[in-house]
Design a protein around this motif. Structure first.
Motif, PDB file in Angstrom:
ATOM      1  N   ILE A 164       0.870  -1.181   0.000  1.00  0.00           N
ATOM      2  CA  ILE A 164       0.000   0.000   0.000  1.00  0.00           C
ATOM      3  C   ILE A 164       0.903   1.225   0.000  1.00  0.00           C
ATOM      4  N   GLU A 165       0.604   2.165  -0.881  1.00  0.00           N
ATOM      5  CA  GLU A 165       1.430   3.380  -0.991  1.00  0.00           C
ATOM      6  C   GLU A 165       0.548   4.615  -0.937  1.00  0.00           C
ATOM      7  N   ILE A 166       0.954   5.567  -0.147  1.00  0.00           N
ATOM      8  CA  ILE A 166       0.206   6.820  -0.055  1.00  0.00           C
ATOM      9  C   ILE A 166       1.202   7.957  -0.294  1.00  0.00           C
ATOM     10  N   SER A 167       0.798   8.879  -1.111  1.00  0.00           N
ATOM     11  CA  SER A 167       1.673  10.023  -1.356  1.00  0.00           C
ATOM     12  C   SER A 167       1.634  10.947  -0.133  1.00  0.00           C
ATOM     13  N   ASN A 168       2.784  11.412   0.282  1.00  0.00           N
ATOM     14  CA  ASN A 168       2.821  12.297   1.456  1.00  0.00           C
ATOM     15  C   ASN A 168       2.040  13.592   1.233  1.00  0.00           C
ATOM     16  N   SER A 169       1.883  13.962  -0.032  1.00  0.00           N
ATOM     17  CA  SER A 169       1.132  15.198  -0.300  1.00  0.00           C
ATOM     18  C   SER A 169      -0.345  15.035   0.088  1.00  0.00           C
ATOM     19  N   GLU A 170      -0.770  13.788   0.306  1.00  0.00           N
ATOM     20  CA  GLU A 170      -2.153  13.526   0.732  1.00  0.00           C
ATOM     21  C   GLU A 170      -2.347  13.782   2.226  1.00  0.00           C
TER      22      GLU A 170
END
Ligand code: GLU
Length: 469
Positions: A164-170
């Motif tokens: 699972i990957e989430i962009s830090n900009s989120e």
């Protein structure tokens, strides 16, 4: 690495089936690897946490036999520690004071929504190299925010769901302490998981959204203290009811202790929960110890598991059949007591149980099915009309007279019924069915001679005479 897992319920209600499965899987993972299983009570939501709910969790764990090696730890007793870590982060520059007022943040949010942007803190008070921060207002008590990385992604290989990957900009800069100084939920979880050296976080997938924030916080703490590790995460899918809807009260029991009340054995509930989203070949029936030996996170289904009461009943029946008779007798005596039925020494309850346990799905069913041995049954009028017909009355009367003088053994009783049948050229049920109705109240029972042997001669004659005279 020494495995350390935890179960971290919030005491805002009873221990429900989903929580119990999370606890079981965390327990089993620790046992399998010779590790440590920790119980942590996440009671910082003071408005919703109650001592009764804490007790319900402890009772549920005990009933299921999920023994913890450390704890219970209570988050409310760790406030000083959280504050200490917040100070360390402030000192290290990974957290900062934010003086934006509520009005200011509300206005910002409205503006962002009007511009069709995702509402987020824009970083007014976030310190950056070369940035000049606004003058500190006198009347705004500050919150403390985590300086979340702004670039790149936060990623983890979930042991159930895969990568699972989430962009830090989120993610914006999470508030870790409120204006009154109290630490916030995700922060406490992170401090606990790192202080307790948790190696695998096994929890419900309603926490997937918290994980990227928690990982970023852990990484920031690891920069301050290099012994801190980011644990592995395993997010378990939710449990659905029989009808495919989210499990809730309308599906019947959801509280673990309700299963006890409804007459389920903990062995059956454990076995059932173990198979809820996990499998080991075709194995269906196994003990908690066997489960702990087999358990792994590779065989957890990422899709939601559906609750199946029939299967639970089937397992419960299996464990009722296999249970120690002495233990069962104690339990059933208590259940009958709660139904207002006191157990006399005669008829022997163990014999009554032995006669009925094979057909009982629950202990309550078992108690109900043998209740007639100890209190006069309510006669089913329909069955009475059907089976106790005028033509059979003389046969039954003769049989009653004969029963008076026989030895009270299954064989002798059987012979007496057999004689009544053959000497009147009847079929066996013609006599057995009315006996069932008179003695047990209904038309269904195990072999009637066995029932009569347990019921005792006096009681059999008394019940027969009650109907015949
Ligand atoms: N206290 C949370 C809950 O009851 C669990 C938190 C966690 O396992 O990280 O849902």
């Amino acid at each position: 690495m020494i495995v350390r897992t935890r179960f971290a319920p919030s005491p805002t209600g009873f221990l429900h089936i989903g929580g119990a499965r999370t606890a079981l899987f965390s327990w089993a993972f620790a046992k399998k690897h010779g590790g440590t299983f920790i119980l942590r009570i996440e009671d910082t939501d003071v408005a919703r946490s109650t001592p009764e709910a804490v007790q319900a969790i402890l009772d549920g764990m005990q009933w299921l036999g999920l023994d913890y090696d450390e704890g219970p730890f209570y988050q409310m007793q760790r406030m000083d520690r959280y504050k200490q870590v917040i100070q360390t982060m402030l000192d290290a520059g990974s957290a900062y004071y934010c003086y934006s007022s509520k009005e200011e943040l509300d206005a910002l949010r409205e503006q962002q929504m009007a511009n069709k942007k995702k509402p987020r803190y824009e970083g007014k008070w976030r310190p950056e190299a070369g940035k000049v921060l606004p003058a500190v207002p006198k009347d705004v008590p500050p919150v403390i925010r985590f300086k979340n990385p702004q670039d790149g992604v936060v990623a983890w290989d979930d042991m159930v769901k895969g990568r699972i990957e989430i962009s830090n900009s989120e993610l914006d800069d999470l508030i870790i302490a409120r204006a009154d100084g109290t630490p916030t939920y995700n922060f406490c979880v992170v401090v606990d998981d790192s202080d307790m050296g948790i190696t695998q976080v096994i929890r419900g997938d309603d926490h997937v959204n918290n994980t990227p924030r928690q990982i970023n916080l852990l990484k920031a703490l690891a920069e301050i203290d290099s012994t801190i590790i980011v644990p592995q995460y395993a997010h378990l899918s939710m449990i659905l009811g029989n009808d495919g809807q989210k499990l809730s009260k309308r599906h019947g029991a959801v509280s673990v202790m309700q299963y006890d009340e409804d007459g389920y054995l903990p062995e059956a509930v454990i076995n059932y929960l173990a198979r809820l989203g996990w499998s080991h070949g075709d194995e269906e029936v196994f003990s908690k110890q066997q489960f702990a030996e087999w358990f792994d996170l590779d065989h957890i289904t990422p899709s939601a598991a559906q609750f199946n009461t029939e299967k639970l009943n089937w397992l419960n029946n299996h464990y009722i059949k296999a249970a120690n008779l002495e233990v069962l007798a104690k339990d059933i005596t208590q259940r009958l007591g709660r139904m207002g039925i006191a157990i006399a020494t005669q008829p022997a309850i163990k014999e009554a149980i032995a006669l009925y346990r094979d057909r009982a799905n629950t202990l309550n069913e078992l108690a109900q099915s043998i209740a007639y041995f100890y209190s006069k049954p309510q006669i089913d009028e329909v069955a009475k009309e059907k089976h106790i017909t005028a033509d059979i009355l003389p046969v039954l009367n003769t049989l009653a007279t004969q029963l008076v003088s026989i030895d009270w053994t299954v064989e002798a009783i059987h012979a007496a019924i057999e004689y009544a049948v053959t000497s009147n050229a009847l079929k066996f049920p013609k006599v057995a069915m009315p006996l069932r109705v008179m003695l047990t109240g209904g038309a269904q029972s195990p072999s009637i001679d066995a029932v009569m042997a347990i019921l005792g001669k006096d009681e059999v004659l008394a019940r027969m005479n009650m109907t015949l005279n």
